[in-house]
Design a protein around this motif. Structure first.
Motif, PDB file in Angstrom:
ATOM      1  N   TYR A  21       0.826  -1.206   0.000  1.00 32.93           N
ATOM      2  CA  TYR A  21       0.000   0.000   0.000  1.00 32.93           C
ATOM      3  C   TYR A  21       0.864   1.261   0.000  1.00 32.93           C
ATOM      4  N   ALA A  24       2.016   1.717  -3.490  1.00 31.93           N
ATOM      5  CA  ALA A  24       0.918   2.207  -4.330  1.00 31.93           C
ATOM      6  C   ALA A  24       0.673   3.696  -4.108  1.00 31.93           C
ATOM      7  N   ALA A 103      -3.912  -3.160  -4.908  1.00 29.34           N
ATOM      8  CA  ALA A 103      -2.525  -2.676  -4.968  1.00 29.34           C
ATOM      9  C   ALA A 103      -1.631  -3.815  -5.434  1.00 29.34           C
TER      10      ALA A 103
END
Length: 171
Positions: A21, A24, A103
């Motif tokens: 994450y 991302a 993601a």
């Protein structure tokens, strides 16, 4: 080539998921989309809740100590309250699953596409949304045959709420 498969995430996966994450968020910011996830979305407690509710799905390869998480997403069943109001039209009112928080680890190409295709095979009727500045995700959704249905407004935040809503229903 190592076989890829999908499985539910466990709390053991949480640290790698958090790294994905973070990657991302950085990638979105570099590509002109700094506000969709900002610096803190998704919050750790949301990811942990997804794991505990068995909503977090991982695309993995390898096995045992050599297993790698290639991508992750939340598959949320039931009606999404955010989708009750749309400036546009959904394809239908049939039961659907919503894909959220997708993601990639960056280890392979087209990981998000594989996740969406898996979700379509598993659930048949899939909805998703993305930020107007997230051109990469729009491209992936449209490349997977999703229809742009209109605009929705997120109900869980005060600003930057507009999202493009998509749906694909395998009849």
């Amino acid at each position: 080539m190592v076989a890829r498969r999908f499985r539910h995430a466990t709390m053991r996966d949480f640290p790698v998921m958090e790294q994905n994450y973070e990657r991302a968020r950085e990638l979105m910011a570099r590509n002109g989309n700094p506000t969709q996830w900002g610096h803190t979305f998704p919050k750790p407690e949301v990811v942990q809740d997804d794991i505990m509710r068995h909503r977090s799905i991982l695309l993995v390869d390898g096995s045992g100590a050599n297993e790698r998480i290639l991508a992750q997403f939340a598959a949320c069943t039931g009606e999404d309250p955010t989708y009750q109001s749309i400036d546009g039209h959904w394809l239908d009112d049939d039961a659907y699953v919503t894909i959220h928080r997708i993601a990639s680890s960056g280890l392979i190409r087209h990981a998000a596409r594989e996740c969406l295709e898996w979700a379509l095979k598993q659930y048949g009727n899939v909805r998703a949304d993305t930020h107007p500045n997230n051109k990469a995700m729009q491209h992936v959704l449209e490349g997977c045959g999703f229809t742009r249905c209109g605009l929705i407004q997120l109900i869980d935040r005060p600003t930057d709420t507009t999202r493009i809503a998509y749906q694909r229903h395998e009849w």
